[in-house]
Write an enzyme that holds these catalytic residues in place. Structure first.
Site, PDB file in Angstrom:
ATOM      1  N   THR A   1     -11.121  28.205  35.524  1.00 59.33           N
ATOM      2  CA  THR A   1     -11.429  28.994  36.481  1.00 59.33           C
ATOM      3  C   THR A   1     -11.541  30.003  35.684  1.00 59.33           C
ATOM      4  O   THR A   1     -10.627  30.806  35.103  1.00 59.33           O
ATOM      5  CB  THR A   1      -9.388  28.907  36.990  1.00 59.33           C
ATOM      6  OG1 THR A   1      -9.421  27.468  37.240  1.00 59.33           O
ATOM      7  CG2 THR A   1      -8.959  29.414  38.124  1.00 59.33           C
TER       8      THR A   1
ATOM      9  N   LYS B   1     -10.329  21.010  28.640  1.00 59.26           N
ATOM     10  CA  LYS B   1      -9.839  21.147  30.495  1.00 59.26           C
ATOM     11  C   LYS B   1     -10.415  20.961  31.582  1.00 59.26           C
ATOM     12  O   LYS B   1     -11.786  21.027  31.975  1.00 59.26           O
ATOM     13  CB  LYS B   1     -10.116  23.076  30.284  1.00 59.26           C
ATOM     14  CG  LYS B   1      -9.641  23.643  31.695  1.00 59.26           C
ATOM     15  CD  LYS B   1      -9.196  24.885  31.942  1.00 59.26           C
ATOM     16  CE  LYS B   1      -9.125  25.486  33.338  1.00 59.26           C
ATOM     17  NZ  LYS B   1      -7.710  25.725  33.379  1.00 59.26           N
TER      18      LYS B   1
ATOM     19  N   GLU C   1       3.109  24.570  26.524  1.00 52.95           N
ATOM     20  CA  GLU C   1       2.830  26.312  27.340  1.00 52.95           C
ATOM     21  C   GLU C   1       3.290  25.404  28.598  1.00 52.95           C
ATOM     22  O   GLU C   1       3.918  25.048  28.710  1.00 52.95           O
ATOM     23  CB  GLU C   1       0.938  25.071  27.428  1.00 52.95           C
ATOM     24  CG  GLU C   1       0.460  23.785  27.843  1.00 52.95           C
ATOM     25  CD  GLU C   1      -1.011  23.820  28.029  1.00 52.95           C
ATOM     26  OE1 GLU C   1      -1.603  23.816  27.554  1.00 52.95           O
ATOM     27  OE2 GLU C   1      -1.159  22.150  27.468  1.00 52.95           O
TER      28      GLU C   1
END
Lengths: 298, 298
Positions: free
Chosen positions: B33, B147, B180
């Site tokens: 992204t 990712k 996170e």
């Protein structure tokens, strides 16, 4: 070849989802692979119960009733000419706004496809050779017991096994206990009987696994579900793998070491095939059985 | 609205993948992204390097060169009228035979879509409230630093936070260390300076995280990447979350306890926005900058 796609039978080439479907973006979905014999699904109710548990865990709504889906699966197998094979049922959460939040996503995508059994190529093994994967199943992960669409661990383990020239990967959990293969459950034998990893090792509770446990008990054998380090199990005889797609596949080798055969494995395989044939009414016309018997519907 | 889909610009409604695509079936893919400012991607090269590492780990071939993809991203932002927003780039392994084996799957699917920034609704917080998720990141998992498209953990954590009435989930790892948030990295401050979880806690190495670390050091602050139990960090001031989609978002509450503000957070946020604007040439026409400057291409 057709697919059952959001309630319609369509040519497989037309069964396409948006690139904004969360199944494609995040693996945000679940699936079942259900054996077809005599044109009918084997242990449909058990598969649908497992699917409902996973759907509950993920908060995904199944957009059709089990009975309608079963009728669609039988019809799909018929139009695709699949009397022996599998039906794969996938439900994704469908489309939503960008990001992980599932709040505005309530249009699930449901698709069923049929597949012929993977027939070994000439010269190919009908038995499987396994290697232990360096990847580990993390038994603390809440998702391990669910048949969801996050399958990279299995994909990577299988790829590495194939790079090493064998058929399948054996996965241990983070404690070094035998858990499962990339695409099925595993069993072995000892003097007392049949042994398989316990659910607590972080495995998927396989439908074929449960049938084999029933059959082993029915034969009067001692059947144990255990937490067992690989070093204690590797030297045992009679290893095999179970899955809805392939039934019972004997394992002939683990990490380059031959597995000693056990004649009970062939007995179990025959009993499994007999059970599948009986429950699915192999040899009985689908029309007659489907129309005449409620018992065919579970 | 258009998508860049396997090399073509097509209406988003036509960007559809087969239900046999392994992205849809197994989350067998990866994504990035990337922030768009002034019609141009921010830190394109860093995103593409991370993508290449993940593609290498998964054994997925990226079917286009980074420079062609960058030009396509700029063109897509232009035709979709997105001067400020994000581009999402997804690559899946594409179609293959049934099963986890990736041997016969080498037609990857690549798609880019643009999205406008999520603007807070009137009355909605521009700061985020977090709750600690009961789900844990398993830092031993080889996939945590990548990712990839297996995102159910994040989806479930986020859903649970939203059920509890807050904005976002804070994830710890299996050792109880702060890792996170579901959709970004986290930071906090102490007397010495800026603190964030180390890569070894099992986090995704965020691109915005790395920019904020650069900026903090540039301001002469002490910047530490740590392994830190939640109980030691929760009472610290100046918590915030970073992501490409939202930049820097202050955290005002964790598990119902207010987070003490720290004026350095606003400084960092301003510095981040300034860096994005400078590097992306906000205010400079895309045509001129894209045609005239090589530095715009990295």
């Amino acid at each position: 070849m057709k697919a059952f796609f959001n309630g319609q039978f369509v040519p497989i080439a037309e069964a396409r989802v948006s690139v904004l479907d969360r199944g494609f973006l995040y693996g945000d979905g679940l699936f079942e692979t259900i054996r077809i014999a005599g044109g009918r699904p084997f242990r449909w109710a058990a598969h649908l119960e497992r699917m409902a548990r996973t759907a509950g865990c993920l908060g995904i709504r199944i957009p059709f009733e089990p009975q309608l889906l079963r009728e669609a699966a039988v019809e799909l197998a018929r139009v695709n000419g699949v009397s022996a094979g599998v039906v794969r049922l996938v439900v994704s959460r469908g489309q939503g706004p960008r990001g992980y939040s599932a709040l505005a996503a309530d249009s699930p995508t449901l698709v069923m496809t049929t597949h012929l059994p993977a027939v070994p190529a000439p010269g190919e093994n009908e038995c499987w050779r396994l290697v232990t994967s360096p990847l580990r199943i993390l038994e603390a992960d809440v998702l391990t017991a669910h048949k969801h669409c996050n399958r990279l661990l299995q994909v990577l383990a299988r790829s590495e096994a194939e790079r090493r020239g064998v058929d399948e990967a054996l996965l241990l959990n983070s404690r070094g206990e035998v858990a499962e293969a990339s695409s099925g459950n595993v069993f072995w034998t000892d003097e007392a009987g049949l042994v398989t990893p316990a659910l607590e090792t972080g495995i998927l509770p396989g439908i074929t696994r449960s049938v084999v446990l029933e059959l082993g008990r029915g034969m009067g054998w001692r059947v144990r579900e255990v937490r067992c380090p690989l070093e204690d199990a590797r030297s045992c005889a009679g290893w095999f793998e179970t899955s809805s797609g392939r039934g019972l596949v004997p394992v002939t080798e683990i990490d380059g070491e031959a597995v000693r055969p056990d004649r009970r494995v062939a007995l179990l395989r025959a009993a499994l095939e007999q059970t599948v044939a009986q429950e699915c009414g192999v040899g009985v016309a689908v029309d007659r059985l489907e129309a005449g018997s409620d018992s065919a519907r579970v």
